[in-house]
Design an enzyme around this catalytic site. Sequence first.
Site, PDB file in Angstrom:
ATOM      1  CG  HIS A 311      -2.205  12.035  -3.311  1.00  0.00           C
ATOM      2  ND1 HIS A 311      -3.119  12.583  -4.229  1.00  0.00           N
ATOM      3  CD2 HIS A 311      -2.839  11.502  -2.384  1.00  0.00           C
ATOM      4  CE1 HIS A 311      -4.384  12.802  -3.695  1.00  0.00           C
ATOM      5  NE2 HIS A 311      -4.401  11.975  -2.514  1.00  0.00           N
ATOM      6  CG  ASP A 369      -3.624   7.620   4.665  1.00  0.00           C
ATOM      7  OD1 ASP A 369      -4.315   8.100   5.526  1.00  0.00           O
ATOM      8  OD2 ASP A 369      -4.101   7.208   3.601  1.00  0.00           O
TER       9      ASP A 369
HETATM   10  N1  CMC Z   1       5.453   3.081  -3.989  1.00  0.00           N
HETATM   11  C1  CMC Z   1       6.336   2.564  -5.241  1.00  0.00           C
HETATM   12  N2  CMC Z   1       5.795   2.908  -6.277  1.00  0.00           N
HETATM   13  C2  CMC Z   1       4.864   3.847  -6.458  1.00  0.00           C
HETATM   14  C3  CMC Z   1       4.216   4.106  -5.501  1.00  0.00           C
HETATM   15  C4  CMC Z   1       4.160   3.675  -4.374  1.00  0.00           C
HETATM   16  N3  CMC Z   1       3.690   4.148  -3.162  1.00  0.00           N
HETATM   17  N4  CMC Z   1       2.844   4.918  -5.869  1.00  0.00           N
HETATM   18  C5  CMC Z   1       3.164   5.155  -7.315  1.00  0.00           C
HETATM   19  N5  CMC Z   1       4.322   4.348  -7.614  1.00  0.00           N
HETATM   20  C6  CMC Z   1       5.048   4.239  -9.154  1.00  0.00           C
HETATM   21  C7  CMC Z   1       4.259   3.275  -9.813  1.00  0.00           C
HETATM   22  O1  CMC Z   1       4.580   2.110  -9.812  1.00  0.00           O
HETATM   23  C8  CMC Z   1       4.295   4.164 -11.373  1.00  0.00           C
HETATM   24  O2  CMC Z   1       5.643   3.740 -11.592  1.00  0.00           O
HETATM   25  P1  CMC Z   1       6.197   3.331 -13.312  1.00  0.00           P
HETATM   26  O3  CMC Z   1       5.722   4.803 -13.773  1.00  0.00           O
HETATM   27  O4  CMC Z   1       7.479   2.952 -13.296  1.00  0.00           O
HETATM   28  O5  CMC Z   1       5.119   2.469 -13.714  1.00  0.00           O
HETATM   29  C9  CMC Z   1       4.205   5.551 -11.010  1.00  0.00           C
HETATM   30  O6  CMC Z   1       4.968   5.559  -9.743  1.00  0.00           O
HETATM   31  C10 CMC Z   1       3.114   6.379 -11.128  1.00  0.00           C
HETATM   32  O7  CMC Z   1       2.050   5.522 -10.317  1.00  0.00           O
HETATM   33  P2  CMC Z   1       0.614   5.479 -10.579  1.00  0.00           P
HETATM   34  O8  CMC Z   1       0.109   4.168  -9.844  1.00  0.00           O
HETATM   35  O9  CMC Z   1       0.258   5.629 -12.094  1.00  0.00           O
HETATM   36  O10 CMC Z   1      -0.225   6.488  -9.721  1.00  0.00           O
HETATM   37  P3  CMC Z   1      -1.403   6.634  -9.398  1.00  0.00           P
HETATM   38  O11 CMC Z   1      -1.766   8.136  -9.405  1.00  0.00           O
HETATM   39  O12 CMC Z   1      -2.329   5.939 -10.341  1.00  0.00           O
HETATM   40  O13 CMC Z   1      -1.511   6.204  -8.021  1.00  0.00           O
HETATM   41  C11 CMC Z   1      -1.629   5.903  -5.516  1.00  0.00           C
HETATM   42  C12 CMC Z   1      -1.889   6.808  -6.762  1.00  0.00           C
HETATM   43  C13 CMC Z   1      -2.091   6.831  -4.395  1.00  0.00           C
HETATM   44  C14 CMC Z   1      -2.990   4.883  -5.625  1.00  0.00           C
HETATM   45  C15 CMC Z   1      -0.378   5.324  -5.474  1.00  0.00           C
HETATM   46  O14 CMC Z   1       0.683   6.236  -5.490  1.00  0.00           O
HETATM   47  C16 CMC Z   1      -0.367   4.229  -4.374  1.00  0.00           C
HETATM   48  O15 CMC Z   1      -0.694   3.170  -4.413  1.00  0.00           O
HETATM   49  N6  CMC Z   1       0.117   4.546  -3.108  1.00  0.00           N
HETATM   50  C17 CMC Z   1       0.329   3.827  -2.087  1.00  0.00           C
HETATM   51  C18 CMC Z   1      -1.152   3.771  -1.363  1.00  0.00           C
HETATM   52  C19 CMC Z   1      -1.498   4.942  -0.567  1.00  0.00           C
HETATM   53  O16 CMC Z   1      -0.614   5.622   0.200  1.00  0.00           O
HETATM   54  N7  CMC Z   1      -2.356   5.660  -0.732  1.00  0.00           N
HETATM   55  C20 CMC Z   1      -3.158   6.657   0.042  1.00  0.00           C
HETATM   56  C21 CMC Z   1      -3.338   7.778  -0.950  1.00  0.00           C
HETATM   57  S1  CMC Z   1      -3.757   9.325   0.163  1.00  0.00           S
HETATM   58  C22 CMC Z   1      -5.059   9.169   1.126  1.00  0.00           C
HETATM   59  C23 CMC Z   1      -6.311   9.062   0.307  1.00  0.00           C
HETATM   60  O17 CMC Z   1      -6.340  10.496  -0.454  1.00  0.00           O
HETATM   61  O18 CMC Z   1      -7.009   7.868   0.123  1.00  0.00           O
END
Ligand code: CMC
Length: 435
Positions: A311, A369
Amino acid sequence: MSASGKDSVTIAVNGSNRSLTAPVLHGTLGPSVVDIRKLYADLGMFTYDPGYGGTAAVESKITYIDGDEGVLLYRGYPIEQLAEKSTFLETAYLLLNGELPNASEREAFENGVIRHTMLHEQIRQFFNGFRRDAHPMAVMCGVVGALSAFYHDSLDINDPDSRRISAFRLIAKVPTIAAWTHKYNVGQPFMYPRNDLGYAENFLYMFHAVPAEPYTVNPILARAMDLILILHADHEQNASTSTVRLAGSTGANPFACIAAGIASLWGPAHGGANEAVLKMLSEIGSVSNIPDFIRKVKDKNSNVRLMGFGHRVYKNYDPRAKIMQKTCHEVLSELGIKDDPLLELAMELEKIALNDPYFVERKLYPNVDFYSGIILKAMGFSTSMFTALFAVARTIGWISQWEEMSRDPEQRIGRPRQLYTGSQRRDFVPVAERS
Ligand code: CMC
């Protein structure tokens, strides 16, 4: 919001005598913010913050999240207390008005919402324009946006009464639209709302009932639905809420703004994640395939993510996920589902991920989720409906944030700036002279 004279941050441009002393503003909870509104005027520069990870774009009194501690408050009340003691409509009143209602305010609010659950008969025709297999979110975007064409009497966004009636209409009609979207998908007759039922109960009725036979809503499932709605009702300045505020900042009407929010919610990184979790669990198939799947998730070249994990704000267990996990067990037990393979898979996946250094180091925990899809599937919702249900719940958050924005004297049209890295000025070359 308060600023004391001595709290400021000075930004100095190295190699020049230009600097800006920017006031620091303090909220009631959470990090303070540096007010950089004069940055461009004084230094001729913008800030650069893709994804707005370090930018507070609004002042808000609605929802507070402490991502490190896993805290979520609606108007100061912990989500755990609201989930246990409140109802969705009472929580909706709280989000919209700032305080919990007394008994008569609560009754008046509930009656106000219930009186608006029907859709204009002409809206029925809209559904026929979609393919039968249209994704529910496509239908929701279209039909909710189309409500603006039916309520010319309440489109004056500067009039508090118009805003109020629009809020009632949206909260009341979105469940009817979502339920009819499903009925259209499966080819069953639309069920009209029943105002003698509670909000969640009525939604389950419109979704599951058919005119050919009586249908009684299971009260345990109605309570679970109500709880799911409470948990998803608001979540601070997330992508869809910011979309609603940005659209609203132009003076667009609330129906158009909420349609924009629905579009933003649709993506798999946001509201589409619950649908994606179930797809992922089905693809993994069995516990024995988890190690291979986790390997793919950790491989940077694979583009595979563990859906329902991670998240932007929570760097701890999402408090909503804990409640969801408990509700998941209650719903499955009520429905007599003893050994759900998806739940078994999800619990094993969660256990493995929470102990794996990749997830631990990045503070990736289950989010709301991770379990919601399993509950919704058990309650008879098709996977493609999951995000539409999220939209039903989040409508109150969107409308509360939009209302707050409409009253904010500091609100201006949202207009981010950019770091331009394209071509310098150049002259047009006629096609015959281009190489
Ligand atoms: N699986 C694997 N790796 C992950 C994931 C994941 N679900 N989420 C983040 N990472 C890794 C990412 O690759 C990065 O690694 P590195 O530092 O080596 O490059 C690190 O963790 C930081 O990730 P980020 O993409 O910079 O984090 P963000 O804040 O931009 O993304 C997120 C947040 C929710 C989009 C992401 O965690 C994600 O895609 N999760 C899966 C989708 C999901 O479950 N979304 C629902 C969110 S809750 C409901 C809502 O509020 O909508």
